[in-house]
Scaffold this active site. Structure first.
Site, PDB file in Angstrom:
ATOM      1  N   CYS A  74       0.868  -1.168   0.000  1.00  0.00           N
ATOM      2  CA  CYS A  74       0.000   0.000   0.000  1.00  0.00           C
ATOM      3  C   CYS A  74       0.907   1.220   0.000  1.00  0.00           C
ATOM      4  O   CYS A  74       1.737   1.371   0.910  1.00  0.00           O
ATOM      5  CB  CYS A  74      -0.869  -0.027   1.261  1.00  0.00           C
ATOM      6  SG  CYS A  74      -1.869   1.453   1.498  1.00  0.00           S
ATOM      7  N   CYS A 184      -0.819   3.857  -6.544  1.00  0.00           N
ATOM      8  CA  CYS A 184      -1.701   3.241  -5.546  1.00  0.00           C
ATOM      9  C   CYS A 184      -1.927   1.820  -6.026  1.00  0.00           C
ATOM     10  O   CYS A 184      -2.203   1.596  -7.217  1.00  0.00           O
ATOM     11  CB  CYS A 184      -3.016   4.016  -5.484  1.00  0.00           C
ATOM     12  SG  CYS A 184      -4.320   3.160  -4.563  1.00  0.00           S
TER      13      CYS A 184
END
Ligand code: DGL
Length: 272
Positions: A74, A184
Site C-alpha cells: 500500500c 496506488c
C-alpha cells in the site's frame, strides 16, 4: 529455523493483490498471509498517525502468525508508516516505491503523470523521489479520489469508473505526458480500462513487479527463502470486512498465471 514461515502482505483492502499477483509468480513455493483492512478502507484520506496505528496492529497480527517478512503493499501506508514499522519491529519490511524514477528516465516528452492518494503525495518518499529524479521534467499529479472505493466494490470497468478515470487523465494528457505512474496498488486493476482510454504512446508504470523482485532480494539477503521443494505452501486472505472481492481477484490471478494457487482460504470480518 525460518523455513515454512509465511510472508505477510497488507493493504487497506484488495489493492495489495496487484502486488501479491507478482509475488506469487516470483515465489510460487512460498506461503502468504494477506490482510485486507477493508473495514478501515480507504487509508488515503486518513492522518499519518491513524495509518501508523492501523499498520502497527496489522504488523503485530502478521508477526503473531509467524510471518518472516512483511510487504507493505500500500503506497499510502508505506508513506505514513514504514519508517515507524522498521524502527519498532525487527523483521524485514518491503514497501512500495513511487515509480517516478523509471518514468522520469523513459519520458520523451519530458512530462509524466502520477496518480496516487492524497496521503502518498504528502509522504517523504514521494517528495524526495520526485525532487531527486524528476527535477527537470514536468510532473502532473492527480489524487485519484473515489477510485479505491470502486475497486473495493469489484468495479474495474463501469461507465462510472471510465468517467472518473477520464477526470484524472485529462489534465495529464493536456500536459502531454507519455508515462503514467500508478502510485496506488488499487489502480492496476483498471489497466484494461487505461489501455482503452490512454493514447498508445503513454506507458503505464506499475511498481508491483519491482517490489516483488525487491522482496526476493530481501529474503535472500536475510536467509529467509523457502526451500523450493516445499509442496505445502498456502495463502490465507484475511479481511476486516468482506473477502468476496479478494476472492474474485485471486481467481483472476490464477487465470492469468495459468495455475491454481495452493491451499487458499479466506477469513471474513476479522477485526484486530
Ligand atoms: N492501495 C492503497 C495505496 O496503495 C490504497 C489507499 C487507500 O486505501 O486509500 O495507496
Amino acid at each position: 529455523m525460518t523455513d515454512m514461515l509465511p510472508i505477510g502482505i497488507f493493504d487497506s483492502g484488495a489493492g495489495g493483490l496487484s502486488v501479491f499477483s507478482e509475488l506469487v509468480k516470483e515465489l510460487s513455493h512460498e506461503s502468504f498471509i494477506y490482510f485486507a483492512d477493508s473495514a478501515n478502507c480507504p487509508y488515503g484520506s486518513k492522518s499519518p498517525e491513524k495509518i501508523i496505528e492501523l499498520s502497527s496492529k496489522i504488523t503485530e497480527f502478521l508477526i503473531s502468525k509467524q510471518c518472516k517478512a512483511i510487504v507493505v503493499a500500500c503506497n499510502t501506508a508505506t508513506a505514513a508508516a514504514i519508517d515507524f514499522l522498521r524502527a519498532n519491529y525487527s523483521i524485514p519490511f518491503i514497501g512500495m516505491e513511487p515509480a517516478v524514477k523509471p518514468a522520469a528516465i523513459n519520458t520523451k516528452t519530458k512530462s509524466i503523470g502520477v496518480l496516487a492518494t492524497a496521503g502518498t503525495f504528502k509522504g517523504r518518499l514521494y517528495i524526495e523521489t520526485t525532487r531527486r529524479y524528476a527535477s527537470d521534467i514536468k510532473v502532473c499529479y492527480q489524487v485519484g479520489e473515489g477510485l479505491v472505493e470502486l475497486v473495493e466494490q469489484g468495479d474495474f470497468s463501469s461507465t462510472e469508473a471510465e468517467t472518473l478515470l477520464m477526470k484524472y487523465l485529462n489534465p495529464m494528457l493536456d500536459c502531454n505526458i507519455d508515462q503514467i505512474v500508478l502510485g496506488c496498488t488499487h489502480y492496476p486493476f483498471f489497466r484494461p480500462l487505461l489501455y482503452k482510454l490512454l493514447p498508445l504512446n503513454v506507458d503505464i508504470i506499475d511498481p508491483a513487479p519491482a517490489v516483488a523482485k525487491q522482496t526476493c532480494k530481501v529474503l535472500i539477503e536475510n536467509n529467509l527463502v523457502e526451500d523450493i521443494r516445499n509442496k505445502n505452501s498456502y495463502s490465507t486472505f484475511y479481511s476486516s470486512g468482506s473477502s468476496s472481492v479478494l476472492k474474485k481477484i485471486v481467481e483472476n490471478i490464477e487465470k492469468n498465471i495459468e495455475r491454481k494457487i495452493q491451499n487458499v482460504s479466506y477469513i471474513d470480518n476479522y477485526i484486530l
